[in-house]
Design a protein around this motif. Structure first.
Motif, PDB file in Angstrom:
ATOM      1  N   ALA A 515       0.835  -1.198   0.000  1.00 24.53           N
ATOM      2  CA  ALA A 515       0.000   0.000   0.000  1.00 24.53           C
ATOM      3  C   ALA A 515       0.868   1.246   0.000  1.00 24.53           C
ATOM      4  N   PRO A 516       0.340   2.379  -0.420  1.00 22.96           N
ATOM      5  CA  PRO A 516       1.106   3.641  -0.361  1.00 22.96           C
ATOM      6  C   PRO A 516       1.538   3.953   1.067  1.00 22.96           C
ATOM      7  N   GLY A 517       2.604   4.753   1.199  1.00 25.50           N
ATOM      8  CA  GLY A 517       3.068   5.162   2.510  1.00 25.50           C
ATOM      9  C   GLY A 517       4.219   4.350   3.040  1.00 25.50           C
ATOM     10  N   GLY A 518       4.785   3.450   2.224  1.00 24.46           N
ATOM     11  CA  GLY A 518       5.874   2.613   2.691  1.00 24.46           C
ATOM     12  C   GLY A 518       7.223   3.296   2.624  1.00 24.46           C
ATOM     13  N   ALA A 519       8.166   2.780   3.407  1.00 24.10           N
ATOM     14  CA  ALA A 519       9.538   3.282   3.373  1.00 24.10           C
ATOM     15  C   ALA A 519      10.283   2.667   2.199  1.00 24.10           C
ATOM     16  N   ALA A 520      11.359   3.340   1.765  1.00 22.35           N
ATOM     17  CA  ALA A 520      12.135   2.885   0.616  1.00 22.35           C
ATOM     18  C   ALA A 520      13.610   3.151   0.866  1.00 22.35           C
ATOM     19  N   PRO A 543       2.809  -4.905 -13.276  1.00 20.56           N
ATOM     20  CA  PRO A 543       1.397  -4.568 -13.473  1.00 20.56           C
ATOM     21  C   PRO A 543       0.766  -3.975 -12.213  1.00 20.56           C
ATOM     22  N   ALA A 544      -0.220  -3.125 -12.428  1.00 18.80           N
ATOM     23  CA  ALA A 544      -0.884  -2.432 -11.319  1.00 18.80           C
ATOM     24  C   ALA A 544      -1.520  -3.425 -10.352  1.00 18.80           C
ATOM     25  N   THR A 545      -1.373  -3.122  -9.057  1.00 14.39           N
ATOM     26  CA  THR A 545      -1.959  -3.957  -8.014  1.00 14.39           C
ATOM     27  C   THR A 545      -3.026  -3.221  -7.213  1.00 14.39           C
ATOM     28  N   ALA A 552      -3.051   4.562 -10.517  1.00 10.93           N
ATOM     29  CA  ALA A 552      -2.671   3.177 -10.228  1.00 10.93           C
ATOM     30  C   ALA A 552      -1.324   3.122  -9.520  1.00 10.93           C
ATOM     31  N   TYR A 553      -1.148   2.053  -8.734  1.00  9.46           N
ATOM     32  CA  TYR A 553       0.178   1.775  -8.173  1.00  9.46           C
ATOM     33  C   TYR A 553       0.441   0.283  -8.291  1.00  9.46           C
ATOM     34  N   ASN A 559      10.130  -3.373  -5.523  1.00 10.98           N
ATOM     35  CA  ASN A 559       9.884  -2.100  -6.198  1.00 10.98           C
ATOM     36  C   ASN A 559       8.424  -1.668  -6.048  1.00 10.98           C
ATOM     37  N   TRP A 560       8.229  -0.365  -5.963  1.00 10.88           N
ATOM     38  CA  TRP A 560       6.872   0.220  -5.871  1.00 10.88           C
ATOM     39  C   TRP A 560       6.771   1.347  -6.882  1.00 10.88           C
ATOM     40  N   TRP A 561       5.785   1.240  -7.772  1.00  8.06           N
ATOM     41  CA  TRP A 561       5.601   2.214  -8.844  1.00  8.06           C
ATOM     42  C   TRP A 561       4.198   2.803  -8.800  1.00  8.06           C
ATOM     43  N   SER A 562       4.077   4.042  -9.286  1.00  7.75           N
ATOM     44  CA  SER A 562       2.752   4.610  -9.538  1.00  7.75           C
ATOM     45  C   SER A 562       2.727   5.139 -10.965  1.00  7.75           C
ATOM     46  N   TYR A 563       1.594   4.923 -11.639  1.00 14.38           N
ATOM     47  CA  TYR A 563       1.453   5.390 -13.017  1.00 14.38           C
ATOM     48  C   TYR A 563      -0.011   5.328 -13.409  1.00 14.38           C
ATOM     49  N   ASP A 564      -0.323   5.999 -14.509  1.00 16.44           N
ATOM     50  CA  ASP A 564      -1.691   5.977 -15.021  1.00 16.44           C
ATOM     51  C   ASP A 564      -1.857   4.869 -16.045  1.00 16.44           C
ATOM     52  N   THR A 565      -3.023   4.278 -16.040  1.00 15.95           N
ATOM     53  CA  THR A 565      -3.413   3.223 -16.966  1.00 15.95           C
ATOM     54  C   THR A 565      -4.610   3.715 -17.775  1.00 15.95           C
ATOM     55  N   PRO A 566      -5.011   3.004 -18.812  1.00 12.03           N
ATOM     56  CA  PRO A 566      -6.224   3.408 -19.526  1.00 12.03           C
ATOM     57  C   PRO A 566      -7.430   3.578 -18.604  1.00 12.03           C
ATOM     58  N   ALA A 567      -7.548   2.723 -17.579  1.00  9.41           N
ATOM     59  CA  ALA A 567      -8.693   2.814 -16.663  1.00  9.41           C
ATOM     60  C   ALA A 567      -8.623   4.078 -15.808  1.00  9.41           C
ATOM     61  N   THR A 568      -7.435   4.405 -15.258  1.00  7.41           N
ATOM     62  CA  THR A 568      -7.350   5.610 -14.425  1.00  7.41           C
ATOM     63  C   THR A 568      -7.446   6.876 -15.278  1.00  7.41           C
TER      64      THR A 568
END
Length: 607
Positions: A515-520, A543-545, A552-553, A559-568
């Motif tokens: 989930a968002p808010g994690g340390a890196a 792929p988005a989870t 999306a993230y 690794n933790w990524w955020s990006y936009d998909t066709p749905a978002t």
């Protein structure tokens, strides 16, 4: 945009210190007219830098020059400057540019190139004769004709006329060039071009040919727009759908204007921002001339299916954009200046806005490509605030610059700006008079992305382009809704605001929390830069989870990524329409899939 660092052209990395100069050719022998001399100026084993020097050793001026030579198999030119260099097999030709063809008696000019292989040139010819000056043709090429003037413009035709060229033996005829390609050869100084498209921009120039069949320099060009509405109305509805095309993408990313056609994206957008022109000493400036105007495209690489020739007046991205506009007349192209890397020059520009605006119009309306651009976009990061450098021009500077641009460009050009999306209290939107400047601009590209990323290497992980706030967001006001709301409150009409979409993700590594808010522990690996990756890669590699704040993230491995998909994107476009926004824009085309699925999502979502 935090990540807009200009990529260095691939061939530029080959340049070595001048201390490595090694001359490989002997000076030319005594000559009666002109000589051409070759030297290998640098050598790094697998490649080299070469230079040809043409010298007028006669008593009359040369009006043009062409050097020809042969390389052995395995040796070739990879890039060139100060001449148009082309090849047919192992035979190479270097011809003067429009600005360096004339050589007075005793004068010389050099052009250079980077090469691969180890061979040396042989069989040199200068203007069809010997390079040692003993048999250079004495017949001078004709002068440039006058810039054509246009009259009797209709929906489908235009009449052109020009002042005659001069030649020592007489002018035989003139080639008429439309958008850089020959459309007719005439003996007089006028021509009527028929069969044109309604409401379409064209560029015309002419070139003289003498009785020895030598061509002279190309004239200046005139921009003509036929009357009537375009025959093909925009297929994209009434919202702006704009994408950035990066000048440097033709190198490592191998992304070219034709990709807009093959991906289907060209049919789904309304505008293109060409990024970036530079801002130097308070003036607009062309940045990479090789990519913009000189790079030669083969038939299979070009939008039109026609190969560039060595003597056409414009090649590169600009010519490909010209061809794209001919194929898709609804597309408008703006020349964008600045960006993250090149915004340092805006402070000086703000000291004399009128001079800045005049310089910009000079670049946009250069006669070689005046028909390509429909407007100008200013990407100042950031007025009266800090980006790569900090600006102290004051809160009125941006408004003053915008006013000067509109005064210089007039009502028929688009004048736009990419601006901060910092909606925090006392943040970057509050630092400049965006409300007051809006009256002079067609719209704002609100950069609603890059809010969070691995530039904060320890995290917390957060979506880089949140549409709204959410519980646990690291910074108040760092979301699209806050930025749009603040701009509206400052008096910017909703119809002049475009929502920004990133065709890329931002990511961290060393992350255990999904989930968002994690340390890196730092940025996740990326193809071109750590912490950044194209959507076309991420959709398969990570792929988005989940989704948060309309974005999306994905958590994969550490690794933790955020990006936009066709749905978002569909959700964001629905929100943009409900807000009454003028449309959306994205950074940038090459991050999309080969079939343009993100551009398709923007198009579908704004219909």
């Amino acid at each position: 945009m935090r990540f807009r660092h200009r990529a260095v052209a691939g061939f530029a990395t080959l340049l070595l210190p001048l201390s490595a100069l090694v001359a490989l050719a002997s000076p030319a022998q005594a000559a009666t007219s002109a000589t051409a001399t070759y030297a290998k100026t640098q050598d790094w084993g697998t490649g080299f830098e070469g230079k040809w020097t043409v010298k007028n050793t006669g008593t009359t001026a040369l009006s043009s020059w062409t050097v020809e030579w042969d390389f052995p198999s395995g040796t070739s030119v990879t890039s060139a400057w100060d001449a148009d260099v082309t090849s047919s097999g192992n035979h190479w030709t270097g011809k003067n540019k429009s600005w360096n063809g004339t050589l007075a008696p005793g004068a010389s000019i050099s052009f250079g190139f980077n090469g691969s292989g180890t061979g040396a040139p042989a069989g040199c010819k200068l203007n069809g004769g010997s390079c040692d000056g003993t048999s250079v043709p004495g017949d001078a090429a004709p002068s440039a004709p006058g810039t054509p003037s246009a009259s009797n413009v209709t929906d489908t035709s235009v009449r052109l006329s020009w002042s005659a060229a001069t030649d020592d033996k007489g002018v035989k005829n003139y080639d008429v060039l439309r958008d850089g390609a020959k459309v007719a050869t005439v003996t007089g100084t006028s021509y009527t071009d028929n069969g044109l498209r309604k409401g379409t921009d064209y560029s015309y120039s002419v070139q003289a040919r003498d009785t020895a069949d030598q061509t002279g320099p190309v004239s200046g060009s005139v921009r003509v727009r036929t009357t009537g509405n375009t025959e093909e109305p925009p297929p994209t509805g009434d919202k702006v759908k704009l994408g950035y095309f990066t000048e440097w993408g033709v190198y490592g990313r191998n992304y070219h204007v034709k990709n807009l056609v093959t991906s289907g994206s060209a049919a789904k957008i309304t505008h293109i921002n060409y990024a970036f022109g530079n801002v130097v000493n308070g003036q607009c400036k062309l940045d990479d001339a090789y990519a913009a105007t000189d790079k030669a495209y083969t038939a299979d690489q070009s939008v039109s299916g026609t190969a560039d020739t060595w003597d056409q007046p414009l090649r590169g991205n600009f010519n490909q954009l010209r061809q794209l506009k001919a194929k898709y007349p609804h597309i408008k192209v703006l020349y964008s200046f600045g960006g993250w890397t090149y915004s340092g020059g805006f402070g000086q520009a703000a000291q004399n806005p009128a001079a800045f605006a005049k310089s910009c119009k000079g670049v946009v309306e250069d006669p070689r490509w005046a028909d390509v651009f429909d407007g100008i976009d200013i990407d100042w990061e950031y007025p009266n605030a800090c980006g790569l450098t900090c600006d102290t021009s004051g809160p009125a500077a941006f408004k003053n610059l915008s006013q000067a641009l509109r005064a210089e460009f007039g009502k028929d050009y688009l004048v736009t700006a990419a601006i901060t999306a910092d909606g925090s209290s006392g943040g970057k939107i509050d630092a400049a008079d965006y409300g007051g400047a809006a009256q002079y601009l067609n719209w704002y590209n609100v950069m609603t992305y890059d809010y969070f990323g691995a530039f904060d290497k320890d995290g917390p992980t957060a979506p880089h382009s949140p549409l709204t706030s959410y519980n646990g967001i690291p910074q108040d006001g760092f979301n699209s809704a806050a930025a749009i709301s603040k701009l509206k409150a400052k008096g910017v009409p909703a119809s002049k605001l475009l929502l920004g979409i990133g065709f890329y993700g931002r990511g961290w590594t060393g992350v255990t929390q999904a989930a968002p808010g994690g340390a890196a522990t730092g940025p996740a690996p990326g193809t071109y830069e750590a912490g950044i990756e194209d959507y076309k890669i991420l959709k398969n590699s990570c792929p988005a989870t989940g989704t948060v704040a309309g974005t999306a993230y994905a958590h994969c491995g550490g690794n933790w990524w955020s990006y936009d998909t066709p749905a978002t994107i569909a959700g964001k476009m629905s929100w943009a329409k409900n807000q009454g926004l003028g449309g959306a824009f994205f950074w940038e085309f090459s991050g999309d899939t080969a079939n343009g699925e993100l551009a398709t999502a923007i198009d579908s979502g704004l219909r």
